[in-house]
Design an enzyme around this catalytic site. Structure first.
Site, mmCIF file in Angstrom:
data_model
loop_
_atom_site.group_PDB
_atom_site.id
_atom_site.type_symbol
_atom_site.label_atom_id
_atom_site.label_comp_id
_atom_site.label_asym_id
_atom_site.label_seq_id
_atom_site.Cartn_x
_atom_site.Cartn_y
_atom_site.Cartn_z
ATOM 1 N N MET A 45 -27.173 -11.654 -15.884
ATOM 2 C CA MET A 45 -25.984 -12.081 -15.454
ATOM 3 C C MET A 45 -25.291 -11.197 -14.391
ATOM 4 O O MET A 45 -24.783 -11.719 -13.340
ATOM 5 C CB MET A 45 -24.580 -12.054 -16.508
ATOM 6 C CG MET A 45 -25.171 -13.157 -17.639
ATOM 7 S SD MET A 45 -25.354 -14.708 -17.098
ATOM 8 C CE MET A 45 -23.214 -15.089 -16.797
ATOM 9 N N ASP B 135 -27.301 0.274 -13.359
ATOM 10 C CA ASP B 135 -27.925 0.152 -14.333
ATOM 11 C C ASP B 135 -28.291 1.308 -15.110
ATOM 12 O O ASP B 135 -28.057 2.552 -14.209
ATOM 13 C CB ASP B 135 -29.098 -0.944 -14.299
ATOM 14 C CG ASP B 135 -29.553 -1.682 -15.670
ATOM 15 O OD1 ASP B 135 -29.660 -1.037 -16.590
ATOM 16 O OD2 ASP B 135 -29.257 -2.887 -15.621
ATOM 17 N N VAL C 87 -23.022 -5.588 -19.351
ATOM 18 C CA VAL C 87 -24.378 -4.821 -20.370
ATOM 19 C C VAL C 87 -24.498 -5.490 -21.406
ATOM 20 O O VAL C 87 -24.089 -6.649 -21.679
ATOM 21 C CB VAL C 87 -23.970 -3.523 -20.485
ATOM 22 C CG1 VAL C 87 -23.824 -2.514 -19.421
ATOM 23 C CG2 VAL C 87 -22.629 -3.323 -21.513
ATOM 24 N N LYS D 146 -20.957 -1.471 -24.900
ATOM 25 C CA LYS D 146 -19.912 -1.645 -24.010
ATOM 26 C C LYS D 146 -18.944 -0.861 -23.748
ATOM 27 O O LYS D 146 -18.529 -0.216 -22.850
ATOM 28 C CB LYS D 146 -19.338 -3.073 -24.354
ATOM 29 C CG LYS D 146 -20.128 -4.315 -24.116
ATOM 30 C CD LYS D 146 -19.310 -5.578 -24.022
ATOM 31 C CE LYS D 146 -20.120 -6.778 -23.777
ATOM 32 N NZ LYS D 146 -20.859 -7.052 -22.663
ATOM 33 N N SER E 45 -19.553 -13.026 -23.809
ATOM 34 C CA SER E 45 -19.406 -14.212 -24.123
ATOM 35 C C SER E 45 -18.972 -14.495 -25.456
ATOM 36 O O SER E 45 -18.446 -15.742 -25.644
ATOM 37 C CB SER E 45 -20.643 -15.271 -24.043
ATOM 38 O OG SER E 45 -21.857 -14.378 -24.253
ATOM 39 N N HIS F 274 -15.539 -14.424 -17.568
ATOM 40 C CA HIS F 274 -16.743 -14.888 -18.023
ATOM 41 C C HIS F 274 -17.223 -15.832 -17.170
ATOM 42 O O HIS F 274 -16.871 -17.051 -16.937
ATOM 43 C CB HIS F 274 -16.292 -15.766 -19.388
ATOM 44 C CG HIS F 274 -17.392 -16.406 -20.358
ATOM 45 N ND1 HIS F 274 -17.284 -17.687 -21.007
ATOM 46 C CD2 HIS F 274 -18.691 -15.904 -20.342
ATOM 47 C CE1 HIS F 274 -18.324 -17.798 -21.442
ATOM 48 N NE2 HIS F 274 -19.163 -16.900 -21.195
ATOM 49 N N ASN G 228 -17.372 -21.822 -24.860
ATOM 50 C CA ASN G 228 -18.275 -21.759 -25.883
ATOM 51 C C ASN G 228 -17.939 -22.477 -27.222
ATOM 52 O O ASN G 228 -18.826 -22.683 -27.969
ATOM 53 C CB ASN G 228 -18.699 -20.281 -25.901
ATOM 54 C CG ASN G 228 -19.647 -19.813 -24.982
ATOM 55 O OD1 ASN G 228 -20.134 -20.757 -24.259
ATOM 56 N ND2 ASN G 228 -19.800 -18.385 -24.610
#
Ligand code: NAD
Length: 740
Positions: free
Chosen positions: A338, A357, A414, A421, A443, A464, A514
């Protein structure tokens, strides 16, 4: 000086008039009733003035035109609705007159006796393309984009478009694809299939059009000449026609399942029109157009996919009290699947990105994703080396959180783990200025509780994205309990900058999209366990209008992810919150058989390269029963109703406060049957009481997941619709939760 408000008409010494379209107070030319009146008068002027030998039509703006002002069509529909009961015949006639007017003006231009050449400098859509097609010659600028996208919003090109395209493009397959898919062509492609005469640099279109006129342009179209003959499959009653049209009809049915009156209108107009002379063919097209305009599908699609989408894109839900954010530097933490996509769309919009990262390798790999996408774009001629270089220069891979200094917005992507997080927030916040906004791309984790781990929950928000980020147009913005207006406004400004469509929802497990998707997947799983043959599950979904069946969709997002979410839900909310039959199925698939979906080549389908077939072993997990035992109509209803009912629950809980967002969000986010106009329009379309009755029937046979919620029951009793009840309140509500 010109006598027109929207056009400038100047006749040169060469005897050619240049008609320049330039609407005041609009950044884009569109076709309005006044524009139609003026075009009509301009044709009279050109014909009546002996000094004029021919005319060029062009635009003063960057683009030629966006097409008809769609709100005008919505207006025609509204007038009709009001008059329908008082005098249905008169109302019908009025609609036909109004909807065929543009077609008649274009036909008048085509047969006026003097040549017109369209000089299409930039984007040219819908009614604008139909104007160009009615001219006697067409020049495209090198950046022009030409299309007839009407079918995408439930209607079709009703101003001669269907008739002229199939007569000008001799390859009927190309012609029908162009019409039915509503695809956009560049000038070269439009020229290659026979729609345009030439492509020149945008600044030279008028000169090229004049040169064309000077060289001589026949003001009589081929189809208006004696002895005009159609070729090949254009001739319906010919061996080539017999071969092509039944196949074309089969493809149309396979692609649309006959759910779209707009696409059906194209098929009818073309097949019937090709057997008639032009004037009659245009009348046939107009009648189908007037008919399609009155269908519920056209109203619903115009509302959701044009009007509401435009309003949301323009920031309908943005708090007005916050000045626009100036976003220059964006941090993306997590350069995985993502994060890499988020970095790409952000850099593409011209912002600088720090892509962070745990290791430099991972960060570089994330940046390479952008390099690959740009390579692909270059190979297709959609980007230059210089554009690619400029975009990649904007992405800085990093491992040191100090690089986030000066970021206006940071988006975290992440691992989906609360502790991971929280650790990322802590490392980031030490380097961020006071005004920086922090967003999570989670999500599943509720934003309100995640925000507690951040130094300032007021400037914390959910942004999102959907995967793949570069293709999916929807972004769901989640407002936590403590999120303040500045964070919401900044998130909306960011989404606008990356040219995606935002919906604003309040916090809840699964947010909006979702929750509906999860209900859809569950229904597919349960059908399997009941013995519905897997192919029947998938086909019923496609027939109901979903772009992919639930089993296919589950393979794409990962069957293992479904299993993880189910386990997490069970852990958080207890065994009653999950379905035991689904648990058994997923456990078998994921834990025992390691069938994770497309990612490991085996899920509900077996994958080999691009090919996939339903996994035969599914029969061992749940023995399929004969297809005759199931009613396809009921299967289709189940698959749509579970999603729509979940959407209705999100409204009752105050997660969604504006029906436009549930509708637009459901079509862009998970492809909910677009012809319905979205999840809530689907309910409004049939009426709350019919929907509640269907839910109750399904509840009896399939259980409480179909139990209609209190809000729907109340709406059914009062004869209310979602747009009637929540249409305005959501708008005023500025994104804050307000229970229904
Ligand atoms: P991923 O595993 O592909 O990527 C996560 C990346 O984060 C990895 O590269 C990892 O090295 C990095 N990372 C982990 N801890 C870090 C730290 N402390 N600092 C910096 N980098 C760190 O996962 P993904 O699919 O990209 O998902 C990321 C987030 O997006 C999750 O919260 C997920 O729920 C959410 N999301 C995923 C999807 C999807 O379809 N995959 C859709 C919407 C949202």
């Amino acid at each position: 000086m010109s006598d027109y408000n929207n056009f400038d008409v100047v006749t040169g010494k060469d005897g050619f008039a240049v008609v320049t379209w330039d609407m005041a107070d609009r950044s884009l030319n569109v076709i309005t009733p006044e524009v139609m009146d003026e075009l009509d008068a301009i044709i009279d002027q050109v014909v009546g003035d002996e000094a004029i030998k021919g005319a060029v039509i062009t635009s003063q703006k960057k683009d030629f035109t966006g097409g008809a002002d769609i709100t005008m069509l919505a207006g025609i529909q509204g007038v009709l609705e009001k008059q329908k009961n008082a005098n249905p015949e008169k109302a019908q006639q009025k609609l036909l007159d109004a909807s065929s007017r543009l077609s008649q003006i274009y036909r008048k231009l085509e047969t006026c006796g003097k040549p017109f050449v369209a000089a299409v400098n930039g984007t040219c859509m819908g009614g604008g393309t139909e104007l160009a097609l009615a001219c006697h010659g067409r020049i495209a600028g090198d950046h022009a984009k030409i299309g007839l996208p009407e079918v995408k919003i439930g209607i079709f090109p009703g101003a001669g478009g269907t008739q002229r395209v199939v007569r000008m493009v001799t390859n009927q397959q190309e012609a029908m694809q162009f019409l039915l898919q509503g695809r956009t062509l560049d000038g070269n492609k439009a020229k290659a299939i026979g729609l345009f005469d030439d492509v020149v640099p945008a600044r030279s279109v008028v000169a090229a059009a004049k040169a064309m006129l000077k060289a001589g342009v026949d003001p009589v179209r081929e189809w208006d000449k004696k002895g005009y003959r159609l070729e090949g499959a254009q001739k319906i009653m010919s061996p080539a026609g017999f071969q092509f049209w039944p196949a074309a009809n089969a493809i149309y049915r396979k692609e649309t399942f006959d759910n779209y009156p707009g696409a059906r209108g194209i098929m009818h107009s073309v097949v019937e029109g090709l057997m008639l002379p032009m004037d009659l063919a245009l009348r046939v097209e107009s009648r189908y157009f007037a008919h399609v305009l009155q269908t519920p599908e056209a109203s619903a699609m115009i509302r959701s996919l044009f009007v509401s989408m435009q309003e949301l894109n323009k920031g309908a839900r943005r708090p007005a009290n916050v000045p626009p954010a100036r976003l220059k530097k964006i941090g993306v933490i997590g350069a995985g699947f993502m994060g890499a996509g988020i970095a790409y769309v952000t850099a593409k919009a011209g912002m600088n990105v720090v892509l962070l990262d745990q290791s430099m390798d991972a960060a570089e790999k994330g940046k390479n994703y952008s390099a690959d996408l740009m390579k692909k774009a270059m190979s297709r001629g959609r980007a230059t080396q210089a554009e690619s270089d400029a975009l990649l220069k904007k992405i800085e891979p990093a491992t040191d959180y100090a690089r986030l200094k000066g970021c206006d917005l940071v988006i975290e992507a992440v691992f989906e783990d609360r502790n991971v997080k929280a650790a990322a927030f802590e490392q980031a916040e030490a380097h961020l200025g006071k005004a920086a906004i922090f967003a999570s791309n989670t999500s599943t984790l509720p934003i309100t509780s995640l925000a507690e781990a951040y130094r300032d929950p007021a400037s914390f928000i959910g942004i999102h994205f959907f995967s793949p980020v570069d293709k999916m147009m929807l972004v769901e913005i989640i407002v936590g309990e403590k999120t303040e207006d500045t964070a919401l406004a900044t998130a909306l400004d960011y989404v606008r900058a990356i040219r995606k469509t935002p919906i604003v929802v309040n916090d809840s497990r699964g947010f909006f999209a979702n929750r509906c998707v999860t209900a859809y997947l569950l229904e597919g799983h349960l059908m399997l366990t009941e013995g519905v043959p897997a192919a029947m599950v998938e086909n019923s979904a496609r027939m109901a209008g979903m772009p992919v069946g639930p089993l296919s969709l589950n393979d794409e997002v990962g069957v293992d992810l479904g299993w993880k979410i189910l386990k997490a839900t069970e852990a958080d909310l207890g065994a009653r919150a999950i379905n035991p039959a689904q648990k058994k199925l997923l456990e078998e698939m994921v834990v025992r058989r390691e069938r994770f979906g497309r990612k490991n080549g085996k899920g509900f389908y077996d994958y080999q390269g691009r090919n996939k077939v339903l996994w035969p072993g599914l029969a061992d997990l749940a023995a399929p029963k004969p297809a005759e035992q199931f009613d396809v109509g009921e299967l289709k209803h189940r698959l749509l109703i579970v999603q729509a009912l979940e959407a209705a629950r999100t409204v009752e809980e105050g997660v969604v406060t504006d029906p436009r967002e549930a509708d637009v969000g459901s079509i862009l986010g998970f492809g909910f049957a677009p012809y319905t106009g979205g999840t809530l329009s689907y309910i409004d379309g049939m009426g709350a009481s019919a929907f509640v009755a269907l839910c109750r029937d399904l509840q009896k046979t399939h259980g409480d997941r179909f139990k209609p919620n209190a809000l729907l029951i109340e709406m059914a009793k009062n004869g209310e619709t979602f747009y009637g009840r929540f249409g305005k309140s959501g708008r005023k509500n500025g994104g804050k939760r307000k229970a229904a």
